[in-house]
Design a protein around this motif. Structure first.
Motif: not given
Lengths: 133, 135
Positions: A69, A86-89, B76-79
């Motif tokens: 990841m 802003r987003r990584l999934s 999941e990451y959100r920033y």
């Protein structure tokens, strides 16, 4: 330090439908897994100790899914700049081989907006898929 | 083999303590080097790579399971903005959901953990959602 093998940087203008370039990483080594264990705090020994890995039915150590990841995180930073992610999934496939050459191609829904980049992926690293060129 | 007791859905909503994490330049650089991340701002240690919050290890009281039976199913990451060296983030993790599914491997328990990181003024900076699958 030996870095990843980067293809040509993408054009600055990416549109819906653009084919994204590959980010190629060097083969994962046991040393890298030990370094990642230390840097991330994930000391599960199935990633660093063959004996432990075999005791749970694996052929040997397997890479941290989170390392794969992280490669995708680098990829998004490369495409869009580290300020814009802003987003990584991801969803993980189990049992990634340790030594395969990795090649990541983002075949996913990708949205570029004023707010930045939104990436979503089924993480399929380690299946040896390579791109041409 | 004995099956361990499966996680009780009573745990849903349970929270960790609020923990202050300082984003250290050296930790960013060490992480980037391990990943061989060539992003210049990450190599310098100025900006943390997107998966850096995995270094924020937290525990939730009463939530225990056998690590050998756990698969990391999704993440999941959100920033709102990237994490930078010097950030002081107040983080808390909670059990967002627990549910069971029958799959090819038999019954599996899905554990959804949600972490939120706030800056010192209380504004949200990032969220992290982990899906763990217990066999």
């Amino acid at each position: 330090m030996i870095g990843p093998v980067l293809a040509t940087r993408p054009d600055s203008d990416l549109d819906s439908g653009s084919v994204l370039p590959d980010l190629r990483k060097l083969p994962i080594t046991k040393l890298q897994l030990v370094k990642y264990a230390g840097a991330s705090g994930d000391y599960n020994l199935i990633h660093t100790d063959d004996e432990t890995a075999r005791s749970v039915g694996l052929e040997g150590v397997i890479a941290h899914g989170m390392l794969s990841m992280a490669f995708l995180g680098e990829y998004l930073c490369w495409l869009a700049g580290p300020e814009s992610v802003r987003r990584l999934s991801v969803r993980f496939n189990p049992d990634l081989p340790r030594t395969r050459q990795r090649s990541h191609r983002e075949r996913r829904r990708k949205e570029t907006s004023a707010r930045g980049v939104d990436g979503e992926s089924a993480c399929r690293a380690g299946h040896g898929r390579r791109s041409g060129g | 083999m004995d099956q361990p007791p499966s996680l009780s859905s009573d745990l849903i909503g349970r929270e960790s303590e609020m923990v202050l994490f300082e984003v250290e330049r050296g930790a960013i650089r060490k992480f980037a080097e391990a990943v061989q991340d060539q992003t210049p701002a990450c190599v310098r240690g100025d900006i943390a790579p997107p998966t850096f919050p995995t270094t924020f290890r937290m525990t939730i009281p009463g939530l225990t399971f056998d690590l050998a039976r756990v698969l990391h199913g999704a993440q999941e990451y959100r920033y709102q903005r990237p994490l930078r060296a010097g950030d002081r983030l107040r983080c808390q993790m909670r059990v967002a959901n627990i549910y069971r599914r029958h799959g090819s491997l038999g019954e599996m328990t899905f554990l959804i953990l949600a972490m939120e990181g706030l800056d010192e003024s209380g504004s949200p900076v990032f969220t992290a959602t982990t899906t763990a699958i217990l066999r």
